[in-house]
Structures are given as structure tokens and as C-alpha cells.
Design an enzyme around this catalytic site. Sequence first.
Site, short mmCIF file in Angstrom:
data_model
loop_
_atom_site.label_atom_id
_atom_site.label_comp_id
_atom_site.label_asym_id
_atom_site.label_seq_id
_atom_site.Cartn_x
_atom_site.Cartn_y
_atom_site.Cartn_z
N ASN A 209 1.10 -0.91 -0.26
CA ASN A 209 0.00 0.50 -0.34
C ASN A 209 0.36 1.19 -0.33
OD1 ASN A 209 0.78 0.37 2.45
ND2 ASN A 209 -0.03 -1.75 3.46
N ASP A 279 -4.91 -6.14 4.93
CA ASP A 279 -6.15 -6.90 5.75
C ASP A 279 -6.04 -8.71 5.22
OD1 ASP A 279 -6.72 -5.19 7.25
OD2 ASP A 279 -7.88 -4.27 5.82
N LYS A 289 9.12 -16.86 -10.07
CA LYS A 289 8.16 -16.03 -10.18
C LYS A 289 7.48 -16.47 -11.89
CE LYS A 289 9.33 -12.20 -13.64
NZ LYS A 289 9.34 -11.46 -14.54
N PHE A 323 -4.91 4.01 14.49
CA PHE A 323 -5.03 5.28 13.31
C PHE A 323 -6.09 3.94 12.13
CE2 PHE A 323 -2.49 8.13 13.08
CZ PHE A 323 -1.54 7.90 13.73
N LYS A 337 -14.21 0.70 14.75
CA LYS A 337 -13.52 0.83 14.87
C LYS A 337 -12.48 0.38 16.28
CE LYS A 337 -11.54 0.78 10.25
NZ LYS A 337 -10.36 1.48 8.61
N LYS A 341 -12.16 -3.06 18.58
CA LYS A 341 -10.73 -3.43 18.56
C LYS A 341 -10.38 -3.05 20.33
CE LYS A 341 -9.80 -2.44 13.78
NZ LYS A 341 -9.17 -2.88 12.82
O1 PMT Z 1 3.64 6.56 6.57
P1 PMT Z 1 2.39 7.30 5.85
O2 PMT Z 1 2.20 8.03 4.54
O3 PMT Z 1 2.71 9.27 6.91
O4 PMT Z 1 0.68 6.77 5.51
C1 PMT Z 1 0.18 7.41 6.99
C2 PMT Z 1 -1.10 6.67 6.98
C3 PMT Z 1 -2.38 7.37 6.67
C4 PMT Z 1 -0.60 5.43 6.86
C5 PMT Z 1 -1.58 6.87 9.23
O5 PMT Z 1 -1.89 7.81 9.11
C6 PMT Z 1 -2.90 5.89 8.98
O6 PMT Z 1 -3.83 5.52 8.60
N1 PMT Z 1 -2.86 4.37 9.29
C7 PMT Z 1 -3.27 3.07 9.47
C8 PMT Z 1 -3.95 3.07 8.33
C9 PMT Z 1 -4.88 1.13 8.36
O7 PMT Z 1 -4.73 0.54 8.78
O8 PMT Z 1 -6.05 1.59 8.78
P2 PMT Z 1 -7.20 0.36 9.49
O9 PMT Z 1 -8.11 1.50 9.28
O10 PMT Z 1 -7.44 -0.61 7.97
O11 PMT Z 1 -6.48 -0.29 10.28
C10 PMT Z 1 -7.35 0.06 11.93
C11 PMT Z 1 -6.25 0.04 12.50
O12 PMT Z 1 -6.26 -0.74 12.62
C12 PMT Z 1 -4.74 0.93 12.43
O13 PMT Z 1 -4.58 1.12 13.39
C13 PMT Z 1 -4.48 -0.21 11.81
O14 PMT Z 1 -2.64 -0.19 11.91
C14 PMT Z 1 -4.64 -1.67 12.78
N2 PMT Z 1 -4.53 -2.70 11.60
C15 PMT Z 1 -4.90 -3.55 10.67
C16 PMT Z 1 -5.16 -4.36 9.54
C17 PMT Z 1 -4.89 -5.06 10.76
N3 PMT Z 1 -5.01 -6.30 9.94
N4 PMT Z 1 -4.35 -5.56 12.01
C18 PMT Z 1 -3.77 -4.22 12.82
O15 PMT Z 1 -3.27 -4.28 13.24
#
Ligand code: PMT
Length: 401
Positions: A209, A279, A289, A323, A337, A341
Amino acid sequence: MLSGKNIVLGVSGGIAAYKAVEIVSRLKKAGATVYVIMTEAAAKFVTPLTFREISGQPVVASMWDEPKQWNVEHVALASRADLFLIAPATANVIGKMANGIADDMLSTTVMATRAPVVLAPAMNTNMYLNPIVQANLHKLQSLGYHVIEPACGLLACGVEGPGRLPEPAEIADYVATILNSVQDFKGRKFIITAGGTREPIDPVRYIGNRSSGKMGYALAKMAAKRGAHVVLVSGPTELPCPPGDVRLVKIERAAEMREIVLKEYRDADVVIKAAAVADYRPQQTAEQKIKKTGDTLTLVLEKNPDILKELGQLKQRQILVGFAAETEELVANAAQKLAAKNLDMIVANDVTLPGAGFNADTNIVKILASDGKVDELPQMSKEQVASVILDKIYGLLSKKC
Ligand code: PMT
């Protein structure tokens, strides 16, 4: 910015010794008094006279020099230091420090100091990556020494890779960060995740990503600046390890991130998950490959574990901050979320806005607390956003004690 601070700069014998002259100049311009100690090898690359002229202080190059106008022996100099910087730090000086050898003025003085010690290693890539050098650096880090990661690039020896001394401005900034910090997170352990994960499809391709790691690294930098011990679990990024007590653990896959985060979780006080975690991952990773054959290619994906959700289930006394990267229904999705969580706080960013989200130097966020409060922040640098988040975490930690 550094007025009243005494910095001892140890210069050891590598081609990058010439860059130490600019480091002295920058530290001096910032108001510090800089005392230079050179190894004999360093004095073959740059003369002590150059450092004496730039620092305005006598320079020590040998243990056995007669003190002239400067009657300070190594112990006095060691205790005068507010910070001890060694730049460049060669494999030799690192090896001596890690193994308790004190056989010249530099190694003797650094052993006698109680000031924070910052090492800026610079050497040939193969030397830097040599497991003995790496083990020595890890040993020193685990003892509280600060290590500035060398930059990558074309080295004087013609090899390309890590080992280049970072720019003098970066080193001076690192030093200032350590010397100017309010230590309100001293004794606290933070786990901060940053960057994006990569889920391999075959040996050359992956699902990834757009995360650059900037948000997570800004958080790590600001938390360490306030005295926290930070374990920074990072996906691939070009960013240097932030200054201070930061242990950088590099990972690629979500499963690797999960393993490290769970291992570090028990004695952590705070977890901030700024990383963008995949995810889903390919159910199969091809060993070779994948060849271009038909007009379409079907990949079967399977769900990755939700690391943050798992932490929420295991939570005891830790503060958990997530985040949420959203493209619609920012607050509603983030709130969902936060609850699912078991978080204390979630930082929601609408990644469709210019100046927010992936790879931007700024962010525009809404911070949702578990009591339903929502704080809306204007566009700010990622470091400023990090500071606001950390202030809120400080408030939560204070309530717990
Ligand atoms: O790295 P930069 O370029 O500075 O960009 C910053 C950012 C946009 C990546 C950051 O600000 C941000 O939003 N990070 C979270 C991105 C994200 O994957 O969000 P989510 O809504 O998919 O996940 C929610 C939370 O669960 C996040 O804290 C994530 O780390 C966590 N998660 C998600 C999926 C997973 N399998 N395990 C997790 O722990």
C-alpha cells in the site's frame, strides 16, 4: 538552541572524518561548546589544527600529549560533557567500546562519561553489515547508547549500500533532539508501528500500500524525544531511524509485525498502530516468479489476523491507540473500529484530502476518544500531529497512576 551545552566530539579514523568539521561548525553555531578528541588514525585524515580553528578549543589527539593551555585530563572532560558524540565511529572504536577496551584518549574518555553517548557509524558496507559489527552495535544500543543509522549511497570505496555518514545537519539535529527534550515519558515503553506491510505473491511481487512510514516515524521521534523507550516496528521505508532510545525492528509481512508486537506487548505502556497493515494476503506464495500466461490471473487471498484487535482482547494496563485511514464516513467508521478493537483512542484521517494521509508531510486528523469525545485538528505537520496525540496519551497515563 544548544547554548550552555558542552559536547565532546570523538572523531575516529575514516574518510568521513572531514565531515566532522562541519558537524563542529553546526553545533557551535547552535551555541554549544565543542571539545574534539581525535584518534591517531583520524589525525591522518584531517589535522587537529582544523578542528582547533573551527571549535575554538584545544584538540586532543594523543593520551600522552603534554596539556598546553588546556589542562583537562580525560576524566574531567568526560564529566564536563552534556553529550558525547562519536562521528564518524569506525568498526574499531565501536568494537572497543562494546568490549570494554580503553587504550587511547577517545576510548578512555567515552568509558568515563555518564553523559548520553551518540554514535554515528561510517564505514564500508560489508564492514557495517558484518555480524560482529552489528552485534557490537546491538550490544551498545541495549546498554543505552544512541546509534544514528548510516545513510545508504555510493561510498568512497566505490561500494553502494549502508555505511555513509549522515549529513552533518542531520547529526546536529539528532544531538539537539536528545539535549532539548522534556522527559515526561521517561521509563515508559512504547510500541509504535509504521509504514505498510508487503504480502508476497512470488519472489518478485507483493501486495502493498501507499504508506511511507512518515506518520509512525514522527510519532516515534516525538515519543523518544520525551524520554520514551520506543520499539518501532516498521514496514519497508527509506526513513532513517529517529534519534533517541528507539529500537527499530524492520518487518515486511503482517504476520512478522504481529509476532514482534505480541512479543513486546506484555511490558509495554502504550501501543500506537500507525502502520497500514494488509487485511488479506495471498493464500499461496509462488516459489518461482509467476509466468505471464493467460489473459487473466486469479489470486486467492486469505485474511490476515487483525493485530490491533488481538491487542485489544489481551489488554491489561496498556493504552491502545489505533489509526483509521478512511475514504468515506470518517468518524462513523473510525468509531466502529475504536469500539470493535477495544481502543483508548483512534486517529482518523481522510486519506482523500490533499495534505493528509499517505506520504504527505502533513496530516489532517480527527481524534476520537473512548468516551465519545472527538477533537478535530487543522492541517499540521506529522510531528505536530504526533505531539498532540502524545499529549493526549500523557493525560490517559496520568489518570491511570
Ligand atoms: O505512513 P504515511 O505515509 O505517513 O501514512 C500514514 C497513514 C495514512 C498510513 C496513517 O495515518 C494511518 O491512517 N494508518 C492506519 C492505516 C490503516 O490501515 O487503517 P485501517 O483502518 O485499515 O486499520 C485500523 C487500525 O488497525 C490501524 O491502526 C491498523 O494498524 C490496525 N490493523 C489493521 C489491520 C490488521 N490486520 N491489523 C491491524 O493491526
